[in-house]
Design an enzyme around this catalytic site. Structure first.
Site, PDB file in Angstrom:
ATOM      1  CG  ASP A  37      -0.190  -0.064   2.532  1.00 57.15           C
ATOM      2  OD1 ASP A  37       1.033  -0.308   2.503  1.00 57.15           O
ATOM      3  OD2 ASP A  37      -0.824   0.130   3.585  1.00 57.15           O
ATOM      4  CG  ASP A 269      19.707  12.297 -20.781  1.00 51.62           C
ATOM      5  OD1 ASP A 269      20.602  11.672 -20.185  1.00 51.62           O
ATOM      6  OD2 ASP A 269      18.977  11.778 -21.647  1.00 51.62           O
ATOM      7  CE1 TYR A 387      27.432   2.446 -24.483  1.00 42.57           C
ATOM      8  CE2 TYR A 387      26.758   2.351 -26.780  1.00 42.57           C
ATOM      9  CZ  TYR A 387      26.790   3.010 -25.568  1.00 42.57           C
ATOM     10  OH  TYR A 387      26.172   4.231 -25.455  1.00 42.57           O
TER      11      TYR A 387
END
Length: 439
Positions: A37, A269, A387
């Site tokens: 909750d 960002d 990467y």
């Protein structure tokens, strides 16, 4: 800092000028449960907030420019002293009308009763079928009822269209006030990134760096992180959305930090990658310089009149050329780019819109062939990367990656405003040269 009521009014007027004899409906964000909750902190739906500045749940905004009296209507939670004791004060019906500039405000439990009067003479309903399935069903039910009455009355909406097509192009070009909010968000984000760089050293844990970043966000008045903070060291830097942040930093690691704050719902960002021990290895430095070159050349293409995709295409070509020089890609460059054979090394786009949402609203293409043309007031990220995961598998026909390159993940990201004459890098306060990244 605040957005004045007049600006919200102008936004609503622009929206209503586009919907003509239609009716547009926007629903507030649903509450979300963290566990059992316990709810997450409420964050308003960006479209709803853009038009109203109202930050409460259980609300609906209706725009009906064809209505004789009420063009802007709100349904909100009424005042409830018992509920407010537990979860906070509510604006209520009377104050909402006065403070938010609505022509009429009703309690939310009167929605089914009052909504039809704003739909029955509309030629079209604008509503985006979102994640709130229960409210989707409410709108569809009202629409179906009105369609059944069309044959008898000769009026009513026969079409349901997403609000995205009319509102998101408006959000795509930022107002001067919005730009200042994003400046503030990026300034706080930059300070947090610089703090993280100074704090990072071998032996610390990724979560310690995260704590310093998010402490800076709140200390400077931000709501908090704009998205889960990424603090990725070593091979974790090859995971695009790594958020576990539980590894201990080692000498020789790269540390990739992708973090930004939310200020007044507007976002920053930023990504930086640097050597934890203070010096790049030879291979790390080569890849870093390649990504930096790709980013700098891509940023040069962010200017009014250029198609959106040009900065991405520029970054891809620089990265592919560099990887070919290193022998990590082989063959014809045009074929490699066309067939996306570089994807094992660079699998994402070079940027996205930035604003009320981190991946902000607005289309990138006008149609299947034509890209959006950049214009002053657009704000976007520029974030190329390479990467080379420990288990990287090149596409067929490409060479195996030597061990010395594996485990290197580098991304460099800045937030860029399109200006009348070119662009402005809003996150320039965070250094990114090789010399600055070493210490």
């Amino acid at each position: 800092m605040q957005i004045e009521p007049a600006e919200y009014r102008q936004r609503r007027e622009k929206l209503m000028s586009k919907i003509g004899n239609g009716t547009a409906i926007f629903r507030s964000a649903p509450t979300a449960v963290m566990h059992n909750d316990v709810e997450y902190i409420f964050r308003q739906d960006s479209d709803f907030y853009y038009l109203t500045g109202f930050n409460e749940a259980e609300a609906v905004a209706v725009f009906a420019p064809h209505h004789e009296e009420h063009n802007f209507v709100l349904f909100v939670q009424p005042k409830n002293p018992e509920k407010e004791t537990w979860t906070g004060y509510l604006l209520g019906v009377e104050a909402a009308k006065e403070q938010l500039g609505a022509d009429e405000v009703y309690p939310i439990d009167e929605l089914d009763e009052k909504l039809p009067q704003y739909l029955q003479k509309a030629e079209k309903i604008y509503y985006h079928l979102g994640r709130d399935r229960q409210f989707n069903a409410t709108i569809l039910r009202h629409w179906q009822m009105l369609m059944r009455g069309y044959q008898k009355h000769g009026i009513g909406p026969m079409v349901l269209e997403s609000t995205n097509t009319i509102l998101h192009p408006l959000r795509q070009v930022k107002s001067p006030t919005e730009i200042e909010f994003i400046r503030h968000a990026t300034a706080i984000s930059a300070e947090a990134q610089n703090r993280a760089f100074a704090f990072s050293q071998p032996g610390r844990y990724e979560y310690e760096i995260q704590a310093e970043i998010e402490h800076t966000f709140r200390l400077k008045g931000a709501i908090g992180p704009a998205y889960p903070t990424i603090v990725a060291s070593g091979v974790n830097s090859c995971i695009l959305h790594y958020i576990e942040n539980n590894r201990q930093l080692q000498d020789g690691d790269l540390l990739l930090i992708d973090a930004g704050c939310s200020y007044g719902y507007y976002n920053g960002d930023i990504t930086r990658t640097f050597p934890v021990g203070g010096k790049f290895t030879t291979e790390q430095k080569i890849i870093y310089e390649l990504v930096l070159d790709a980013q700098q050349q891509a940023i040069e293409q962010v200017k009014p009149g250029n198609p959106y995709n040009l900065f991405h295409d520029t970054a891809v070509r620089v990265l592919v050329e560099g990887l070919m020089e290193l022998g990590l890609l082989v063959g014809d460059i045009e074929e490699i780019i066309e067939e996306e054979k570089y994807k094992p090394f660079y699998m994402h786009r070079t940027g996205h819109w930035l604003g009320l949402d981190v991946h902000d609203s607005g289309g990138y293409k006008y149609n299947e062939e034509d890209w959006y043309i950049l214009q002053p007031g657009n704000i976007l990220t520029v974030e190329p990367g390479i990467y080379i995961g420990p288990n990287i598998k090149p596409v067929e026909g490409q060479p195996e990656v030597p061990e010395r390159w594996r485990g290197i993940g580098i991304r460099i990201e800045d937030d860029v405003l399109v200006t009348n004459s070119g662009n402005e890098v809003l996150t320039a306060a965070v250094p990114k040269s090789v010399a600055a990244m070493e210490r």
